[in-house]
Each structure stands twice: as structure tokens, then as C-alpha cells.
Motif scaffolding. Structure first.
Motif, mmCIF file in Angstrom:
data_model
loop_
_atom_site.group_PDB
_atom_site.id
_atom_site.type_symbol
_atom_site.label_atom_id
_atom_site.label_comp_id
_atom_site.label_asym_id
_atom_site.label_seq_id
_atom_site.Cartn_x
_atom_site.Cartn_y
_atom_site.Cartn_z
ATOM 1 N N HIS A 1 10.939 -34.963 49.160
ATOM 2 C CA HIS A 1 11.107 -35.885 50.274
ATOM 3 C C HIS A 1 10.582 -35.192 51.526
ATOM 4 O O HIS A 1 10.442 -33.970 51.539
ATOM 5 N N ARG A 2 10.323 -35.951 52.551
ATOM 6 C CA ARG A 2 9.899 -35.330 53.806
ATOM 7 C C ARG A 2 10.463 -36.090 54.984
ATOM 8 O O ARG A 2 10.747 -37.285 54.898
ATOM 9 N N GLN A 3 10.613 -35.357 56.075
ATOM 10 C CA GLN A 3 11.097 -35.962 57.309
ATOM 11 C C GLN A 3 10.251 -35.461 58.458
ATOM 12 O O GLN A 3 10.262 -34.258 58.773
ATOM 13 N N ALA A 4 9.526 -36.379 59.054
ATOM 14 C CA ALA A 4 8.699 -36.050 60.210
ATOM 15 C C ALA A 4 9.544 -36.183 61.481
ATOM 16 O O ALA A 4 10.559 -36.888 61.483
ATOM 17 N N PRO A 5 9.129 -35.527 62.556
ATOM 18 C CA PRO A 5 9.895 -35.613 63.813
ATOM 19 C C PRO A 5 10.079 -37.052 64.264
ATOM 20 O O PRO A 5 9.124 -37.818 64.342
ATOM 21 N N GLY A 6 11.325 -37.422 64.522
ATOM 22 C CA GLY A 6 11.615 -38.756 65.009
ATOM 23 C C GLY A 6 11.586 -39.851 63.967
ATOM 24 O O GLY A 6 11.696 -41.031 64.299
ATOM 25 N N LYS A 7 11.429 -39.464 62.702
ATOM 26 C CA LYS A 7 11.356 -40.461 61.638
ATOM 27 C C LYS A 7 12.424 -40.221 60.600
ATOM 28 O O LYS A 7 13.009 -39.139 60.516
ATOM 29 N N GLN A 8 12.652 -41.242 59.789
ATOM 30 C CA GLN A 8 13.620 -41.098 58.719
ATOM 31 C C GLN A 8 13.008 -40.331 57.550
ATOM 32 O O GLN A 8 11.790 -40.296 57.366
ATOM 33 N N ARG A 9 13.897 -39.731 56.760
ATOM 34 C CA ARG A 9 13.431 -39.041 55.568
ATOM 35 C C ARG A 9 12.865 -40.056 54.578
ATOM 36 O O ARG A 9 13.430 -41.136 54.400
ATOM 37 N N GLU A 10 11.739 -39.699 53.962
ATOM 38 C CA GLU A 10 11.128 -40.596 52.992
ATOM 39 C C GLU A 10 10.843 -39.852 51.692
ATOM 40 O O GLU A 10 10.604 -38.643 51.673
ATOM 41 N N MET B 1 -0.549 -30.294 47.411
ATOM 42 C CA MET B 1 -0.942 -31.213 48.472
ATOM 43 C C MET B 1 -2.378 -30.902 48.889
ATOM 44 O O MET B 1 -2.652 -29.801 49.398
ATOM 45 N N ASN B 2 -3.267 -31.835 48.659
ATOM 46 C CA ASN B 2 -4.675 -31.679 49.018
ATOM 47 C C ASN B 2 -5.051 -32.698 50.085
ATOM 48 O O ASN B 2 -4.338 -33.674 50.317
ATOM 49 N N SER B 3 -6.179 -32.463 50.719
ATOM 50 C CA SER B 3 -6.690 -33.379 51.749
ATOM 51 C C SER B 3 -5.609 -33.719 52.764
ATOM 52 O O SER B 3 -5.389 -34.895 53.098
ATOM 53 N N LEU B 4 -4.943 -32.706 53.231
ATOM 54 C CA LEU B 4 -3.815 -32.921 54.134
ATOM 55 C C LEU B 4 -4.258 -33.537 55.448
ATOM 56 O O LEU B 4 -5.348 -33.242 55.966
ATOM 57 N N LYS B 5 -3.384 -34.372 55.979
ATOM 58 C CA LYS B 5 -3.643 -35.070 57.231
ATOM 59 C C LYS B 5 -2.558 -34.706 58.242
ATOM 60 O O LYS B 5 -1.449 -34.330 57.854
ATOM 61 N N PRO B 6 -2.857 -34.852 59.518
ATOM 62 C CA PRO B 6 -1.813 -34.559 60.522
ATOM 63 C C PRO B 6 -0.527 -35.353 60.288
ATOM 64 O O PRO B 6 0.566 -34.845 60.556
ATOM 65 N N GLU B 7 -0.652 -36.562 59.774
ATOM 66 C CA GLU B 7 0.548 -37.380 59.534
ATOM 67 C C GLU B 7 1.380 -36.887 58.361
ATOM 68 O O GLU B 7 2.471 -37.413 58.114
ATOM 69 N N ASP B 8 0.893 -35.889 57.634
ATOM 70 C CA ASP B 8 1.698 -35.262 56.583
ATOM 71 C C ASP B 8 2.634 -34.199 57.154
ATOM 72 O O ASP B 8 3.462 -33.654 56.422
ATOM 73 N N THR B 9 2.502 -33.905 58.426
ATOM 74 C CA THR B 9 3.363 -32.916 59.064
ATOM 75 C C THR B 9 4.812 -33.357 58.980
ATOM 76 O O THR B 9 5.161 -34.467 59.402
ATOM 77 N N ALA B 10 5.649 -32.482 58.427
ATOM 78 C CA ALA B 10 7.056 -32.824 58.224
ATOM 79 C C ALA B 10 7.775 -31.624 57.610
ATOM 80 O O ALA B 10 7.134 -30.657 57.186
ATOM 81 N N ILE B 11 9.081 -31.723 57.579
ATOM 82 C CA ILE B 11 9.864 -30.800 56.762
ATOM 83 C C ILE B 11 9.971 -31.430 55.384
ATOM 84 O O ILE B 11 10.374 -32.598 55.265
ATOM 85 N N TYR B 12 9.613 -30.666 54.378
ATOM 86 C CA TYR B 12 9.639 -31.149 52.999
ATOM 87 C C TYR B 12 10.868 -30.584 52.295
ATOM 88 O O TYR B 12 11.120 -29.369 52.327
ATOM 89 N N TYR B 13 11.598 -31.477 51.656
ATOM 90 C CA TYR B 13 12.819 -31.111 50.949
ATOM 91 C C TYR B 13 12.657 -31.403 49.461
ATOM 92 O O TYR B 13 12.167 -32.477 49.088
ATOM 93 N N CYS B 14 13.099 -30.463 48.642
ATOM 94 C CA CYS B 14 13.124 -30.759 47.215
ATOM 95 C C CYS B 14 14.520 -31.241 46.828
ATOM 96 O O CYS B 14 15.519 -30.861 47.445
ATOM 97 N N VAL C 1 5.879 -28.083 56.835
ATOM 98 C CA VAL C 1 4.437 -28.216 56.661
ATOM 99 C C VAL C 1 3.857 -28.777 57.958
ATOM 100 O O VAL C 1 4.278 -29.843 58.406
ATOM 101 N N THR C 2 2.931 -28.046 58.537
ATOM 102 C CA THR C 2 2.276 -28.473 59.776
ATOM 103 C C THR C 2 0.779 -28.581 59.535
ATOM 104 O O THR C 2 0.146 -27.597 59.130
ATOM 105 N N VAL C 3 0.248 -29.766 59.769
ATOM 106 C CA VAL C 3 -1.184 -30.002 59.586
ATOM 107 C C VAL C 3 -1.793 -30.218 60.965
ATOM 108 O O VAL C 3 -1.553 -31.236 61.612
ATOM 109 N N SER C 4 -2.552 -29.241 61.400
ATOM 110 C CA SER C 4 -3.093 -29.297 62.762
ATOM 111 C C SER C 4 -4.318 -28.410 62.870
ATOM 112 O O SER C 4 -4.415 -27.375 62.210
#
Length: 120
Positions: free
Chosen positions: A36-45, A81-94, A116-119
Motif C-alpha cells: 500500500h502507499r500513502q502520498a502526502p495529503g492523500k489517503q492510503r491506497e 517498480m519501473n518507469s517511476l513517476k513523481p506521482e509514485d512518491t509516497a510511503i510504501y507499506y507492506c 519512495v521519492t521520485v524527483s
């Protein structure tokens, strides 16, 4: 059950990372592992899951770019994770679901998260 997640970091857009999640403890069997991941200001998905039968499922935004896998003998799951995009930036939880040894009671455990920070 303890989960140790690792592999996060800073990567440029288009780059790759491989996350790992190692489970330990009195585990009889693992029935499903997920990321799962949670980006800043967003819900965990939910990002991806893999069952004991190696059936996989992905959220639409990562299909074709991310691959979830597992090594049952090592009780470890992976997220390539390949072809990473800035929108993949998040904390990833297993997340791991399974059953304890001896009692066969079900458990549902979460790892501590890896950033994970994509920048560029």
C-alpha cells in the motif's frame, strides 16, 4: 509477526526501485502479501497484492510498471517498480495476512513503511 520493509529511496523519474518485505515470527502460512502507499495529503491506497497461489492484482495506475512477487521459503515479498513517476512518491507499506503456527489463528500485520521519492 514482524515485517521489515526496505528498499525505498530517492530516484529520478523513469528510474527503478525494488522494495522488500521480510516477515518473521511464528508463521504457519502466508495467504496474501500486499503493498500500500500513502502520498502526502492523500489517503492510503492499495498498490498490489499477491496470494499464496501467486495470483496478483494491481491498481490501475501501476499496471505495466510495477511487479509484485514473493519467495515463500524466505517469507519475503517484493515490489519491483519501473518507469517511476513523481506521482509514485509516497510511503510504501507492506501488509501480510496469514495464520500463526500451532493455533492457526489468522493475523494481519503491517510493516513500518519505506519512503519512495521520485524527483529530478
Amino acid at each position: 509477526v514482524q515485517l521489515q520493509a526496505s528498499g525505498g529511496g530517492l530516484v529520478q523519474p523513469g528510474g527503478s526501485l525494488r522494495l522488500s518485505c521480510a516477515a518473521s515470527g511464528a508463521i504457519f502460512t502466508i495467504t496474501r502479501m500486499g503493498w500500500h502507499r500513502q502520498a502526502p495529503g492523500k489517503q492510503r491506497e492499495l498498490v498490489a497484492t499477491i496470494t499464496r497461489a501467486y495470483s496478483t492484482n494491481y491498481t490501475d495506475s501501476v499496471k505495466g510498471r510495477f511487479t509484485i512477487s514473493r519467495d515463500s521459503a524466505k517469507k519475503t515479498g517484493y515490489l519491483q517498480m519501473n518507469s517511476l513517476k513523481p506521482e509514485d512518491t509516497a510511503i510504501y507499506y507492506c501488509n501480510v495476512e496469514g495464520r500463526y503456527e500451532s493455533t492457526w489463528y489468522p493475523f494481519n500485520s503491517w510493516g513500518q513503511g519505506t519512503l519512495v521519492t521520485v524527483s529530478s
